[in-house]
Enzyme design. Structure first.
Site, PDB file in Angstrom:
ATOM      1  CG  ASP A 150     -30.829  10.549 -24.384  1.00  0.00           C
ATOM      2  OD1 ASP A 150     -30.653  11.000 -25.564  1.00  0.00           O
ATOM      3  OD2 ASP A 150     -29.999   9.971 -23.452  1.00  0.00           O
ATOM      4  CG  HIS A 153     -29.376  11.777 -28.422  1.00  0.00           C
ATOM      5  ND1 HIS A 153     -29.811  12.791 -27.662  1.00  0.00           N
ATOM      6  CD2 HIS A 153     -28.400  12.279 -29.546  1.00  0.00           C
ATOM      7  CE1 HIS A 153     -28.167  13.008 -27.648  1.00  0.00           C
ATOM      8  NE2 HIS A 153     -27.665  13.147 -28.211  1.00  0.00           N
ATOM      9  CG  ASP A 195     -26.693  12.733 -32.160  1.00  0.00           C
ATOM     10  OD1 ASP A 195     -25.728  13.911 -31.024  1.00  0.00           O
ATOM     11  OD2 ASP A 195     -26.322  12.355 -31.316  1.00  0.00           O
ATOM     12  CD  GLU A 203     -26.860   9.039 -28.284  1.00  0.00           C
ATOM     13  OE1 GLU A 203     -25.181   8.715 -29.132  1.00  0.00           O
ATOM     14  OE2 GLU A 203     -26.358   9.929 -27.542  1.00  0.00           O
ATOM     15  CG  ASP A 256     -24.760  15.471 -27.659  1.00  0.00           C
ATOM     16  OD1 ASP A 256     -25.382  14.739 -28.014  1.00  0.00           O
ATOM     17  OD2 ASP A 256     -24.054  14.849 -27.159  1.00  0.00           O
ATOM     18  CG  HIS A 277     -21.669  13.641 -23.420  1.00  0.00           C
ATOM     19  ND1 HIS A 277     -20.970  12.249 -23.636  1.00  0.00           N
ATOM     20  CD2 HIS A 277     -22.728  14.234 -24.269  1.00  0.00           C
ATOM     21  CE1 HIS A 277     -21.265  12.023 -24.535  1.00  0.00           C
ATOM     22  NE2 HIS A 277     -22.713  12.686 -25.071  1.00  0.00           N
TER      23      HIS A 277
HETATM   24 ZN    ZN Z   1     -25.684  13.385 -28.834  1.00  0.00          ZN
END
Ligand code: ZN
Length: 479
Positions: A78, A76, A169, A145, A115, A456
Site C-alpha cells: 500500500d 508493503h 522500506d 502498513e 514507498d 507521503h
Molecule cells: Zn513504507
C-alpha cells in the site's frame, strides 16, 4: 506507452510502472493484491493470500543455491495516496501519471508510492528473472502498513522457514536500520456535563508551531499546540471566568500538533483580563521555545454575544488539568545508541464532542517494559482525573541484535561494492520488522532501501540512480 522504459534497471522500472497503473492506496488493495497473486501463479510459484490481503510467495533457489539458507524479502503493497487540490485523478480508480527527467521519478499531481512500490518492483523483477542467483526465497508483501501496519499484524507466518529477513522500506541508500521502537495509541476519555452559558463567545487559537513526525522529531522538544492551548485556558481561568464550549487540536496521534483551538464563552467584563492573561502565556511560551519552536503564536478573538451549551466548569478544568499533567515528549534516551530516543509520548489529538472530552496519545519505546510502565503512568494520570482509558494499534519494538550474521554479511558486501561502511541506524519509529520479529523466533533482520524524498506527499520523488544501486546491491547480497 511506457514512460520509464529507457531507465535502468529496465526490469525493475518495468514492474514499478505496472504497479503505478493499479490504484493501491491503503484500504484499496484488492486489485494490487490479486495482481501479485496472479503474477506468482503465472510463474508457477507457491503463493497464499490471507483475509488481510497480504501476499506470501515462495520461490525455489536458483541452480546451485538449493542448499543455502532461506532469505525472506519483505515490503508493503500500500501507499499513502495524496493528491494536489487541482489534480483530477481519482486515486481510488485511476493510474498514476508517472514522470521522469532521468534523475528522479515522480507522479504528476499525486504521491508516487515509491514507498513502498520500489520494494514490490525489486521483488517482482527478481522472481521474474531466470539468471539472478539467489537462495530459496520467501516473500512477504503486506497491506495497510501506512495506516498502522494492519497487514503485518494479521500475518500468519507459521509456514515460513526463513530466519533472516531483508525489509525494503527505508528511504536512504547506504543506511541500514537495525532496530525500531514499539508503540501504541493511548486514548483517555472523560465524560463531561454541559450547561447553558450566556456571555461573549471568543476563540483561542494556537498555531505557527513546527509539528513533525512524533517519532523522528520528538527529540527536538517542539511545542505541542494542544498542551499550549490547555495551558492558556487554565492560566486565564485563574484570573477570570471562562467556559469551554469546545476544544479541538491535532490531526493524528503520530504527528506533533502544530495547531489547536478552543471556543470559549466569557462574561463581557472579564474579556480584558483574559486578553492580558493570554498575552502573558504567549510571552512565557515564546521564551521557553525561543530556539526550539520560535514562531509559536496564540491569538484571542471575540466572536460575539451568545447563549450556548458549554462544558461544566469543573469538568472542563479536570480535562485541561489532565492534559497538562499527562507525560509528553521524549522521556528517556538510549544509552547504547547516541542521540536515539528510547521512550516518548505525543499528545497528538484533543477533541470535545457532546458529553465526551478525549485525548489521543502515541507512545513509543524500544524497551517493552518501559512501554508498559509508561502505559501505567498514563492510565494513572487519566484515572486520577476521572477518565477512562483504552489502547489500540499496539505493536512491538524490534530490539537491536548484537550478533547478526545477516548484518555482518550485508556490511561486508556493501564495503566491497562501495569501499565504505554503511550507516547503521536505530530509529524511534515503528517498522514492520518489529511485528514480524515478534512472530518469527530469533529472526535476524535489517531494513534497506533507495533514496526517496518527501514521501507521503505530492512532492515524493524516487532517485533513479539510487534505485539502480540498491538493486545491484541486493543482487550481490543474495548471490
Ligand atoms: Zn513504507
Amino acid at each position: 506507452m511506457s514512460v520509464l522504459e529507457n531507465l535502468e534497471p529496465k526490469e525493475v522500472f518495468h514492474f514499478f510502472e505496472e504497479i503505478c497503473k493499479i490504484p493501491h492506496g491503503s484500504r484499496n488493495l484488492e486489485q494490487i493484491s490479486a495482481f501479485l497473486v496472479n503474477f506468482a501463479k503465472e510463474r508457477n510459484l507457491e503463493v497464499v493470500s490471507d483475509d488481510a490481503l497480504n501476499v506470501i510467495i515462495k520461490a525455489p533457489a536458483s541452480k546451485g543455491y538449493e542448499d543455502r539458507e532461506t532469505i525472506i524479502l519483505q515490503g508493503h503493497m500500500d501507499m499513502v495516496a495524496v493528491k494536489e487540490d487541482d489534480c483530477d485523478i481519482d486515486m481510488a480508480k485511476d493510474s498514476l501519471r508517472v514522470k521522469t527527467d532521468g534523475e528522479y521519478i515522480w507522479a504528476e499531481g499525486t504521491s508516487l508510492g515509491g514507498d513502498d512500490g520500489i520494494a514490490v518492483a525489486y521483488i517482482l523483477a527478481l522472481l521474474d528473472s531466470k539468471d539472478i542467483p539467489h537462495p530459496p526465497l520467501e516473500i512477504i508483501i503486506t497491506t495497510n502498513e501506512e495506516i498502522g501496519m494492519l497487514g503485518a499484524s494479521a500475518l500468519d507466518l507459521s509456514s515460513l522457514k526463513g530466519k533472516k529477513m531483508i525489509n525494503i522500506d527505508n528511504e536512504i541508500e547506504g543506511e541500514f536500520i537495525t532496530s525500531c521502537a514499539g508503540g501504541a495509541t493511548f486514548i483517555s476519555e472523560l465524560t463531561v456535563k454541559r450547561e447553558s452559558v450566556s456571555g461573549v463567545e471568543c476563540k483561542i487559537e494556537v498555531f505557527g508551531l513546527k509539528g513533525g513526525h512524533s517519532g523522528e522529531m520528538i527529540k527536538y522538544e517542539r511545542g505541542n499546540a494542544n498542551i499550549i492551548c490547555a495551558r492558556t485556558m487554565l492560566e486565564a481561568m485563574d484570573v477570570a471566568e471562562l467556559h469551554v464550549k469546545d476544544f479541538c487540536g491535532g490531526m493524528a496521534d503520530n504527528a506533533i500538533p502544530f495547531a489547536s483551538a478552543a471556543n470559549i464563552v466569557v462574561p463581557e467584563g472579564d474579556i480584558a483580563k483574559i486578553k492580558e492573561s493570554v498575552e502573558k502565556t504567549l510571552a512565557d511560551v515564546k521564551g521557553e521555545l525561543d530556539i526550539k519552536d520560535p514562531d509559536v503564536a496564540i491569538t484571542f478573538t471575540e466572536v460575539g454575544k451568545t447563549t450556548t451549551e458549554c462544558i461544566d466548569k469543573k469538568d472542563a478544568e479536570r480535562f485541561l488539568k489532565m492534559i497538562i499533567t499527562l507525560p509528553n515528549g521524549p522521556l528517556a534516551m538510549s544509552a547504547a545508541v547516541e542521540g536515539l530516543v528510547e521512550t516518548s509520548v505525543n499528545l497528538g489529538i484533543v477533541e470535545t464532542s457532546g458529553d465526551k472530552a478525549k485525548t489521543v496519545q502515541l507512545l513509543r519505546s524500544s524497551v517493552e517494559s518501559s512501554k508498559a510502565f509508561l502505559v501505567k503512568k498514563l492510565k494513572t494520570v487519566a484515572e486520577a482525573f476521572g477518565g477512562e482509558t483504552s489502547m489500540e494499534g499496539i505493536y512491538p519494538g524490534w530490539k537491536y541484535v548484537c550478533d547478526s550474521q545477516l548484518r555482518d554479511h550485508m556490511v561486508d558486501v556493501y564495503k566491497k561494492m562501495y569501499g565504505k561502511e554503511p550507516v547503521l541506524h536505530a530509529i524511534h519509529a515503528g517498522l514492520e520488522c518489529g511485528i514480524i520479529s515478534n512472530k518469527i523466533k530469533d529472526l535476524d533482520c535489517i531494513s534497506i532501501g533507495p533514496d526517496m524524498a518527501d514521501i507521503h506527499s505530492t512532492k515524493e520523488r524516487l532517485s533513479v540512480k539510487s534505485a539502480k544501486n540498491v538493486w545491484e546491491y541486493l543482487k550481490a547480497v543474495l548471490a
